[in-house]
Design an enzyme around this catalytic site. Structure first.
Site, mmCIF file in Angstrom:
data_model
loop_
_atom_site.group_PDB
_atom_site.id
_atom_site.type_symbol
_atom_site.label_atom_id
_atom_site.label_comp_id
_atom_site.label_asym_id
_atom_site.label_seq_id
_atom_site.Cartn_x
_atom_site.Cartn_y
_atom_site.Cartn_z
ATOM 1 C CG ASN A 799 -6.814 -2.139 -3.099
ATOM 2 O OD1 ASN A 799 -7.519 -2.652 -3.953
ATOM 3 N ND2 ASN A 799 -6.013 -1.124 -3.361
ATOM 4 C CB ILE A 806 -4.789 -1.003 4.143
ATOM 5 C CG1 ILE A 806 -5.524 -1.757 5.256
ATOM 6 C CG2 ILE A 806 -5.797 -0.307 3.224
ATOM 7 C CD1 ILE A 806 -6.338 -0.864 6.164
ATOM 8 C CB CYS A 807 -2.475 -2.091 -1.190
ATOM 9 S SG CYS A 807 -1.171 -1.738 -2.345
ATOM 10 C CG LEU A 808 -5.940 3.835 -0.080
ATOM 11 C CD1 LEU A 808 -6.842 3.229 -1.145
ATOM 12 C CD2 LEU A 808 -6.759 4.190 1.154
ATOM 13 C CB THR A 813 0.582 1.039 1.608
ATOM 14 O OG1 THR A 813 -0.790 1.408 1.420
ATOM 15 C CG2 THR A 813 0.948 1.201 3.063
#
Length: 956
Positions: A799, A806-808, A813
C-alpha cells in the site's frame, strides 16, 4: 492422498463422467483471474453446481473470486460455464509452456524453469466427417510434434512484415461450404454463417453451419449453382483467411553494418493495422513457426554435464484441447495409426482430414534453481505463484548489483550498476545466489530501456555467494526462455554467417540462457532450417513475451489512482458538497497497537467531538485566537505536558524476534493490547506532544507546499470549520505512536510521523507522511504522500509505494469493495485515515495487502511468499531509522532525537539494535533445521542485510 489443487488453464474432467472435459478459468488463488462481474466474459449464463451454496454463488458473481474449494470451469464438451467444487473434478493436464516457473510442491521454497514441453494427444474426427471416412478411430498417444493447426493464420501468432514484428489480433475468413446436393459455395464473410455447435468460436473444417438463403444466393459458386429448394445447411470444407487485424510490436533494428548488405531495409513507418489478402499471399509476410528446429542445436549451457539433454525445443501452443489439427505427414500417419484417409473427391478437391484434440498429456523438463534437471508429467508440478517476486532469480539470468558505480551516484534518471553478473544457482530457502560477474561490464539503463553503449563482456569471474537482496533483474537487460527478440546488433562473424542465408535475420526466439551470459537465440524465420546463434544479452531487444498478453487483453487490477477519479461516493453526495457546514458523525474503533486489522463496519462505540469552535484557530487569518503564544515562541499545542514517570522504561521480550516496551508507570488502558506493551510515552519527561500547531513555516520539503493557500471567501467557511474540527479531534484522540504537526500559516497542511506497530516487521520504524486538506475537502478525501526511504531498493508495503503514493480506499486511491470503506464527507475523518494506516496497512503479514491476495490468506502456497515479504519489510524499515537519524525530517527533528537517542527518552535506537541482534542470533542458531517466519527468524540472505543495517545503526 494429497488433495488436488487446480490452477487457471488446467484441463479437467468430471470425476463421475470422464468424457466431460473442461478448462479451468478461475480459481481462488489465481489473483490475475479475479476480475469483478465474471458474467460479462461469457455469452451464456454462468451455472452453479448444486453443491455450491446460493449465497456463495451470489458473492462470486459480484466479486469474481471463486469461494475456497471451488473453481470456474468452461466445459469443452457442453455449452456451459460452471462454478463447481474441486472435489468433483479430476486433473487431466496442466498447460505449461517453455519459460514458465513451477514448483514440485506449493510449500517448497525452490522453483524451476520449464525448458522443454512434450505434449501427447488423443484425437477424434469431427462427427460431421465420420460418414465421409470408412472408419473413425480414436487416435491415442499422438505427439504434438506430428501435428499442425488447420489455420494458416491463428489469433495470437507472430508475423513479420516489412521489417516489423506484429501479433495477430483478429482474423477475417472466407469459408467454402459443401451443401447436401453436392454443390459448393464460397461465403466471403464467415460472420454470415452460424455453427450448429454453440461452442464454436471460429469456423473450421468439419463444422456444420446454417445461414440464410440470401447469403447463399450472393455466394461465389465453385461447383453447382444456387437452388432455392436446397436447405441453407452445409459442412465447412475449407477456411481461407482474407485479412488480418494486427497489433504491431516493434520494428527490426538494422545496424550500420547491415546497411552495406544487399537488400538492406529502409527506415519506414509502422504498417497499417489491417492487412488484406494481397499482402497475405505475398512473399513480404511471414508467420513465425514455433516448431521449426535446426538440424544441429547450439551447445547448451548444460552440455558440459554428462547426460544433460538438449532441452530447448518448444511444442506448439496451438495444439490444445478442443483445437482442430492436421498431420504434418498425413500419408505416414495413415500407416502409423491405421487411419482411413478421406479422399478429396468426396469434398470437391478440399482436404478434410482434420481431427479434434480430445485430450492432452504433457511431459515437461525443468531446470531447478539448484541447477538440477528433472522430467515428469506437467500435472506433477504446480505453477509458482511467487514468480513475480521482485527478488527471485533463476539460473542463467542476468542480474545487476544494487550498488551503483561511484560516477553514477548523483544521477537518478540513468542507472549504472557497479557490477553485472550471471546466476549460476540459487539456494532459494536461504535467499542466497551463486553467480559469476562479468569482467569489465559497462551497463546503464533508463527505466526499462538499455542505453545503446552498454556492454556486458564475458562472465569469467569466480563464482561468488551473495544475498539475493543485493541484486536485481531489469527488463532492460534480462531475457527469459520463450521471449521473442529483435537483434540490436551483431558481430562481424555472425554477419558473415548470415550473408549465406536468406529470410529474416534480425528476429528470433530465446531458447536458452548460457551460464557465461550468452543468449541462445533461434532464428526461426530464415529460409530453410532455423539457426541457433549465441549473442550477448545487450544485442537482444525484447519484442514480445507471454507476459504481454495482459496488455492486449486488459489488466484486471490497476495501481493507478486515476481509475477511481470518477467513482461516485453515495455517502459523499448525500452528506455534503462542501457548500455548507455539515455536522460530521465520527466512527472510530482502534483494535490495539499490534498491527491488528480494524473492522470499519463496527460502530458500537461510535464517538463524536464537541461542536464548539471557540478554541480552534482561524484558518483565514492564520492566528490562533484561543491560545497565547508559548514562551519558547516555537509551537502551540492543546496538549498538556505529561507528568514525569515514577520509574524508567525497560524493554521486555516475549519471543526471539518480538519487541515490546514496558513503562512501569504508564500502562496501556486499551484492553485489546497485550499486557505491559505500550508505545505511549506520555509518562516520560519532556515527551513530545502528539499534536502541535507550529508557528514556524511549513517544511520546505512538504510534498504539498506548492498547493495554493486557502482563500478567505465566504464559500470557504464550511471547509474552515471542518478543518478546525479535524484538528480538535487529532489533538485529543491520536493513538499512541502517531504524531501530527500543522502550521499556523498553513492549517490545511499536515506532517505526520507514525511509529511502526509492535509485533510487525515495521516495529519502531518511523513513517513520514505529508497530507493536504484540499480546496474541496471534506467533499473529497485528503491528499497524502508517503516519504519512502528505501532509496530504490524496493517497497516496504503493497500500500506504500516508493513514488509516494498511498493506496487506501479512504483516500480514494483504491476502490472500496464494501459500502462504508470509501471516504464520506459526513463520517470520515483524518484520524480514521491514520488509524487505517496503523491497523490495516502496517500489519504483521503485509503480503496479503497486495490487491486480491487476501484470498490466499491461510493457504499453504502463501506461506513462503508471505514470509519473504515480511523479512524484506523488516530489514528495509530498519534503514528508515538510520535515514531519519542522519536526515531528521523537518518538523520532527527534536521528536526523532528524543524518541531514538535521548537519554531521557525511550531510546528506541538501542532497543531496535537489541531486537536486530536477537533476530540474527535466533536465525543463525536455527540453522537449516529452523523455520524462518520473516519476523523472529529470517533467511541467510536477510541476515546479511540485517548485519549491514546493524553496523550502520551502531555507527550512529
Amino acid at each position: 492422498m494429497t488433495e488436488q489443487v487446480f490452477y487457471a488453464d488446467d484441463i479437467c474432467a468430471l470425476a463421475d463422467h470422464p468424457s466431460s472435459i473442461g478448462t479451468v478459468d478461475r480459481t481462488p488463488s489465481d489473483v490475475e483471474t479475479h476480475e469483478p462481474d465474471p458474467q460479462q466474459d461469457y455469452d451464456n449464463a454462468i451455472e452453479r453446481h448444486s453443491d455450491v451454496s446460493p449465497i456463495l454463488f451470489a458473492s462470486f458473481l459480484r466479486s469474481g473470486i471463486p469461494p475456497a474449494g471451488t473453481v470456474l470451469v468452461s466445459w469443452q464438451t457442453a455449452f456451459k460455464t460452471e462454478l463447481i467444487p474441486e472435489s468433483k473434478l479430476v486433473l487431466l493436464d496442466r498447460s505449461l509452456l517453455v519459460g514458465d516457473v513451477v514448483k514440485r510442491d506449493i510449500r517448497s521454497a525452490m522453483s524451476g524453469t520449464v525448458i522443454n514441453v512434450e505434449k501427447r494427444c488423443k484425437l477424434a474426427q469431427p462427427t460431421s466427417l465420420v460418414s465421409l471416412a470408412e472408419s473413425a478411430p480414436l487416435l491415442e498417444d499422438v505427439p504434438s510434434s506430428e501435428l499442425k493447426s488447420t489455420y494458416e493464420y491463428n489469433e495470437g501468432a507472430l508475423i513479420l512484415y516489412d521489417g516489423w514484428v506484429g501479433r495477430i489480433d483478429e482474423t477475417f475468413d472466407e469459408v467454402a461450404v459443401l451443401l447436401s446436393d453436392g454443390s459448393l459455395v464460397i461465403i466471403e464473410d464467415s460472420e454470415e454463417l452460424t455453427a450448429n455447435d454453440p461452442l464454436v468460436d471460429r469456423l473450421n473444417v468439419g463444422d456444420v453451419v446454417t445461414t440464410k438463403k440470401g447469403v447463399l444466393r450472393r455466394g461465389r459458386w465453385k461447383f453447382g449453382a444456387y437452388q432455392p429448394n436446397v436447405a441453407p445447411v452445409g459442412m465447412v470444407v475449407h477456411v481461407r483467411t482474407t485479412s488480418l487485424s494486427v497489433h504491431w510490436l516493434r520494428r527490426g533494428i538494422f545496424p550500420q553494418v547491415e546497411q552495406s548488405m544487399p537488400g538492406a531495409y529502409p527506415d519506414f513507418d509502422e504498417p497499417p493495422d489491417t492487412l488484406d489478402v494481397d499482402v497475405l499471399e505475398s512473399d513480404r509476410l511471414h508467420v513465425y513457426d514455433l516448431d521449426k528446429r535446426p538440424a544441429q542445436e547450439a551447445a547448451s549451457n548444460l552440455s558440459h554435464r554428462p547426460g544433460s539433454p538438449q532441452t530447448r525445443t518448444i511444442s506448439s501452443a496451438l495444439v490444445d484441447v478442443g483445437h482442430r489439427v492436421r498431420f504434418n505427414d498425413l500419408s505416414g500417419a495413415c500407416v502409423k495409426y491405421n487411419i482411413t484417409r478421406i479422399p478429396r473427391t468426396r469434398t470437391r478437391g478440399y482436404d478434410t482430414n482434420v481431427f479434434i484434440v480430445a485430450e492432452t498429456k504433457s511431459e515437461i523438463t525443468v531446470l531447478w534453481q539448484d541447477q538440477t534437471i528433472t522430467k515428469g508429467l506437467s500435472t506433477s508440478f504446480v505453477p509458482d505463484s511467487n514468480v513475480t517476486d521482485e527478488d527471485e532469480v533463476w539460473p542463467g539470468e542476468i542480474v545487476c548489483s544494487k550498488e551503483r558505480k561511484a560516477r553514477n551516484l548523483g544521477e537518478s534518471d540513468v542507472y549504472e550498476p557497479a557490477r553485472v553478473g550471471v546466476v549460476q544457482s540459487v539456494k532459494s530457502a536461504d535467499r542466497i545466489v551463486h553467480l559469476r560477474w562479468f569482467l569489465g561490464a559497462s551497463v546503464s539503463f533508463h527505466g526499462d530501456d538499455l542505453l545503446p553503449d552498454s556492454r556486458t563482456g564475458t562472465a569469467l569471474g569466480p563464482v561468488e555467494e551473495v544475498s539475493l537482496y543485493d541484486i536485481f533483474t531489469t527488463p532492460a537487460l534480462n531475457r527469459r526462455r520463450g521471449d521473442f527478440v529483435t537483434i540490436r546488433q551483431r558481430t562481424m562473424d555472425l554477419d558473415d554467417l548470415l550473408r549465406q542465408r536468406g529470410g529474416i535475420t534480425w528476429f528470433g526466439e530465446v531458447v536458452d540462457l548460457g551460464f557465461d551470459g550468452q543468449l541462445v537465440v533461434r532464428l526461426g524465420a530464415l529460409e530453410g532450417e532455423p539457426l541457433d546463434v549465441r549473442i550477448p544479452p545487450e544485442y537482444a531487444q525484447l519484442a514480445y513475451s507471454s507476459d504481454m498478453d495482459e496488455v492486449f487483453h486488459g489488466d484486471h487490477y490497476s495501481e493507478s489512482s486515476e481509475l477511481f477519479d470518477d467513482v461516485d461516493d453515495e455517502d459523499m453526495d448525500d452528506d455534503s458538497d462542501g457548500s455548507e457546514e455539515v455536522e460530521p458523525t465520527y466512527e472510530y474503533e482502534y483494535q490495539g497497537y499490534g498491527g491488528e486489522r480494524v473492522d470499519q463496519d463496527t460502530d458500537d462505540e461510535a464517538w463524536s467531538t464537541d461542536d464548539s469552535d471557540a478554541d480552534m484557530p482561524d484558518l483565514e487569518s492564520g492566528v490562533d485566537t484561543a491560545n497565547t503564544t508559548p514562551p519558547t515562541g516555537e509551537r502551540t499545542t492543546p496538549d498538556s505536558i505529561p507528568p514525569e514517570p515514577d520509574a524508567p522504561p525497560s524493554i521486555k521480550t516475549n519471543a526471539p524476534g518480538a519487541i515490546t516496551i514496558e513503562n512501569t508507570s504508564a500502562k496501556t488502558s486499551n484492553p485489546s493490547s497485550p499486557d505491559n506493551v505500550v508505545l505511549d510515552f506520555a509518562g516520560f519527561p519532556n515527551a513530545p506532544a502528539s499534536f502541535l500547531i507550529l508557528d514556524t513555516p511549513p517544511p520546505s520539503d512538504h510534498h504539498y507546499l506548492s498547493e495554493p493557500t486557502p482563500s478567505s471567501s465566504a464559500n470557504n467557511q464550511a471547509r474552515t470549520r471542518r478543518i478546525r474540527k479535524e484538528h480538535k479531534i487529532l489533538s485529543t484522540s491520536l493513538p499512541p505512536g502517531i504524531y501530527v504537526r500543522t502550521f499556523e500559516s498553513r492549517l490545511d497542511l499536515l506532517r505526520i510521523l507514525i511509529l511502526g506497530p509492535l509485533d510487525t516487521p515495521y516495529a519502531l520504524a518511523p513513517f513520514l507522511i505529508d497530507m493536504h486538506l484540499g480546496p474541496s475537502f471534506p467533499s473529497t478525501p485528503p491528499s497524502a504522500y508517503f516519504h519512502s526511504w528505501t532509496h530504490g531498493q524496493g517497497p516496504v508495503n503493497p500500500n506504500l509505494y516508493e513514488d509516494g503514493k498511498i493506496c487506501l480506499s479512504l483516500l480514494g486511491t483504491w476502490h472500496a469493495d464494501e459500502k462504508g470503506e470509501a471516504w464520506s464527507a459526513g463520517k470520515s475523518t483524518v484520524l480514521q485515515v491514520l488509524v487505517s494506516l496503523l491497523g490495516l496497512v502496517l500489519v504483521p503479514e503485509p503480503y496479503f495487502n497486495e490487491a486480491g491476495y487476501s484470498s490466499r490468506q491461510g493457504t499453504a502456497e502463501s506461506v513462503v511468499p508471505s514470509r519473504l515479504y515480511t523479512e524484506r519489510a523488516l530489514f528495509r524499515t530498519r534503514g528508515f531509522i538510520e535515514h531519519a537519524l542522519r536526515n531528521p525530517p523537518q518538523g520532527f527533528g527534536d521528536e526523532i532525537r528524543w524518541l531514538y537517542v535521548n537519554a531521557n527518552g525511550p531510546r528506541l535506537l538501542q532497543k531496535t539494535m537489541q531486537h536486530v541482534r536477537r533476530v540474527i542470533a535466533a536465525s543463525e542458531t536455527a540453522g537449516d533445521g529452523g523455520v524462518a517466519d520473516g519476523l523472529s527468524r529470517v533467511s541467510k540472505g536477510a541476515i546479511v542485510m540485517l548485519k549491514r543495517q546493524l553496523a550502520m545503526l551502531e555507527a550512529l
